[in-house]
Design a protein around this motif. Structure first.
Motif, PDB file in Angstrom:
ATOM      1  N   ASN A  99     124.828 -11.671   3.508  1.00 35.23           N
ATOM      2  CA  ASN A  99     125.999 -10.990   3.850  1.00 35.23           C
ATOM      3  C   ASN A  99     125.683  -9.492   2.927  1.00 35.23           C
ATOM      4  O   ASN A  99     124.905  -9.402   2.292  1.00 35.23           O
ATOM      5  CB  ASN A  99     127.441 -11.355   3.407  1.00 35.23           C
TER       6      ASN A  99
ATOM      7  N   LEU B 186     127.353  -8.020   0.605  1.00 36.65           N
ATOM      8  CA  LEU B 186     127.617  -8.045  -0.561  1.00 36.65           C
ATOM      9  C   LEU B 186     126.383  -8.673  -1.444  1.00 36.65           C
ATOM     10  O   LEU B 186     126.039  -8.282  -2.614  1.00 36.65           O
ATOM     11  CB  LEU B 186     128.939  -9.076  -1.116  1.00 36.65           C
ATOM     12  N   ASP B 187     125.531  -9.798  -0.958  1.00 40.32           N
ATOM     13  CA  ASP B 187     124.552 -10.200  -1.557  1.00 40.32           C
ATOM     14  C   ASP B 187     123.621  -9.516  -1.428  1.00 40.32           C
ATOM     15  O   ASP B 187     122.586  -9.309  -2.357  1.00 40.32           O
ATOM     16  CB  ASP B 187     124.225 -11.591  -0.987  1.00 40.32           C
TER      17      ASP B 187
ATOM     18  N   THR C 191     121.859 -13.764  -6.288  1.00 42.55           N
ATOM     19  CA  THR C 191     122.837 -14.773  -5.655  1.00 42.55           C
ATOM     20  C   THR C 191     122.298 -15.551  -4.421  1.00 42.55           C
ATOM     21  O   THR C 191     122.848 -16.401  -3.907  1.00 42.55           O
ATOM     22  CB  THR C 191     123.968 -13.822  -5.196  1.00 42.55           C
TER      23      THR C 191
ATOM     24  N   SER D 252     132.334 -15.536  -7.539  1.00 41.96           N
ATOM     25  CA  SER D 252     133.300 -15.308  -6.536  1.00 41.96           C
ATOM     26  C   SER D 252     132.953 -13.689  -5.942  1.00 41.96           C
ATOM     27  O   SER D 252     131.885 -13.102  -6.670  1.00 41.96           O
ATOM     28  CB  SER D 252     134.572 -15.309  -6.918  1.00 41.96           C
ATOM     29  N   GLU D 253     133.408 -13.222  -4.832  1.00 45.12           N
ATOM     30  CA  GLU D 253     133.229 -11.961  -4.588  1.00 45.12           C
ATOM     31  C   GLU D 253     133.537 -10.940  -5.655  1.00 45.12           C
ATOM     32  O   GLU D 253     132.733  -9.996  -5.988  1.00 45.12           O
ATOM     33  CB  GLU D 253     133.793 -11.672  -3.353  1.00 45.12           C
TER      34      GLU D 253
ATOM     35  N   LYS E  97     130.909 -11.035  -8.403  1.00 45.95           N
ATOM     36  CA  LYS E  97     129.695 -10.439  -7.998  1.00 45.95           C
ATOM     37  C   LYS E  97     130.047  -8.927  -8.269  1.00 45.95           C
ATOM     38  O   LYS E  97     128.798  -8.401  -8.754  1.00 45.95           O
ATOM     39  CB  LYS E  97     129.342 -10.661  -6.483  1.00 45.95           C
TER      40      LYS E  97
END
Length: 441
Positions: free
Chosen positions: A42, A44-45, A61, A398-399, A402
């Protein structure tokens, strides 16, 4: 291009922050391309990985070797090289290649990026930076290829050697293997070459230049002497403590031979100085070893280096200031040289702001993450010091967690003072006021 730069009405600190962010965003986009990944990653990663690579941290991550293709790994490797040696250094290289003149404003940007005190000799420093980088990384690639080619084949061995040499010299800690270098805990080549890379990369290019040009120890600058002696003593003390703490620990050194225990203890003693590689399971180490590693990660490496942390010289200046006060003296004197009081103020500002960043990071993660406090503390210290070691929390963040670690990595790489100066331009105070004492202590 130089003419366009002169039109940009931003301070060197603001320019550095903006360019760093731009490269992180570019890296994120490249890592999201369909042929960059082997599985779904994704945004975010991808953003987390790009930030970690650009800030030469090494926290991940998703598994680097498992989630990314060769193209994705090459993108990460390039981000590490650019982030470690500095964006402005590469800009200077391009300018020199195309014959463009480097003006005063560009020199100020480079001065800020390399944390130098003046612009004098700044271009020569950049040239030497690339010279040392190419030579040191090249030699390391040869030795690592000789070690890994017979095991993996020439192509894969050369690629693995190149990736790990660049990652190690730039103190990134990225590995294409999920267990980092744990499979080579007692390997003499790996335990010699990899530490050599991140020690030389982390000691600072001004120190390397000084050592190269001055064969006589007496002619070395005070900064170089402090870095060399300080780094040696910190590494030696760390080695002794980790060897002692982990000697009988079955999860780390317990099952190794005495020779392998020495090699592994040495590797683990120097890697928290922002290198990020590990040959031991960090989560299995004794609590005293973890506490020691927190201090090492916070101190970091040298100024104008690929390493993070508050820097060894910052730590030593504060240490000498304490000793000076206890002796009842008013000036910090090191090897018959008086230290400018402004330098002490800078060291105190860096350390205080760094503690504040770490404290806020720990506070937020303690609210958002369901994990033991020691794991949270270790994660934040590792992110701030751009180390990349983890007790196993990174993949379970968690988001919000991160995003917090991303922010801490970013601040840790650029430095809290650079970020502060980018938000508020400091002004020199010309008015002097009468003194008055307040009670302290």
């Amino acid at each position: 291009m130089a003419k366009h730069w002169k039109k940009i009405n931003v301070s060197p600190s603001q320019f550095l922050v903006l360019v760093f962010l731009s490269f992180i965003v570019l890296g994120t986009i490249l890592l999201k391309l369909p042929f960059a990944t082997t599985e779904s990653v994704n945004w975010l990663d991808a953003f987390f990985t790009s930030t970690s690579a650009m800030t030469v941290t090494g926290l991940i991550t998703v598994d680097t070797g498992g989630a990314y293709t060769i193209f994705g790994e090459v993108v990460i490797m390039l981000l590490i090289q650019v982030g470690g040696l500095g964006i402005m250094s590469f800009a200077v290289l391009i300018f020199m290649m195309i014959g463009k003149k480097i003006g005063l404003k560009e020199r100020l940007y480079i001065k800020q990026a390399l944390n130098q005190t003046s612009i004098g000799g700044i271009i020569m420093l950049v040239r030497k930076l690339f010279f040392f980088s190419i030579i040191i990384e090249g030699i390391a690639i040869v030795f690592l290829t000789l070690r890994w080619a017979p095991e993996m084949g020439l192509g894969p061995g050369l690629y693995a050697s190149t990736f790990h040499a660049i990652s190690a010299f730039n103190n990134a800690g990225f590995s294409i293997w999920s267990d980092s270098l744990m499979g080579y805990a007692g390997d003499p080549v790996i335990n010699t070459v990899i530490p050599f890379l991140f020690i030389t990369g982390g000691i600072g290019f001004t120190v390397l230049t000084d050592l190269w040009e001055n064969k006589n120890i007496r002619n070395l600058s005070l900064h170089t002497k402090l870095m060399v002696i300080g780094s040696f003593l910190i590494s030696l003390i760390s080695f002794v403590f980790i060897f002692t703490f982990e000697f009988n620990n079955p999860a780390t050194l317990g099952g190794l031979s005495n020779t392998d225990k020495i090699l592994t203890s040495y590797f683990q003693a120097v890697t928290p100085r922002t290198a990020g590689f590990n040959t031991l399971d960090i989560g299995g180490m004794e609590d005293p070893s973890i506490i020691l590693m927190l201090l090492l990660m916070f101190i970091g490496g040298g100024s104008a280096s690929t390493a993070g942390g508050i820097k060894v010289t910052t730590f030593l200046i504060i240490l000498f200031a304490v000793v000076t006060f206890l002796k009842g003296k008013f000036e910090i004197v090191i090897r018959k040289r008086t230290i400018d009081p402004h330098l002490l103020l800078k060291a105190l500002a860096i350390t205080t702001m760094s503690i504040g960043v770490v404290f806020i990071g720990i506070l937020v993660l303690s609210i958002t993450e369901k994990a033991p406090m020691l794991m949270i503390i270790f994660e934040v210290f590792s992110a701030f010091g751009t180390v990349g070691l983890s007790m196993g929390l990174t993949g379970d963040l968690s988001e919000v967690g991160k995003l917090v670690i991303i922010a801490v990595m970013f601040i840790g790489k650029l430095g809290p003072l650079t970020l502060a100066f980018s938000l508020a331009k400091p002004k020199l105070e010309k008015i002097r006021y009468p003194k008055e004492d307040i009670l302290a202590g």
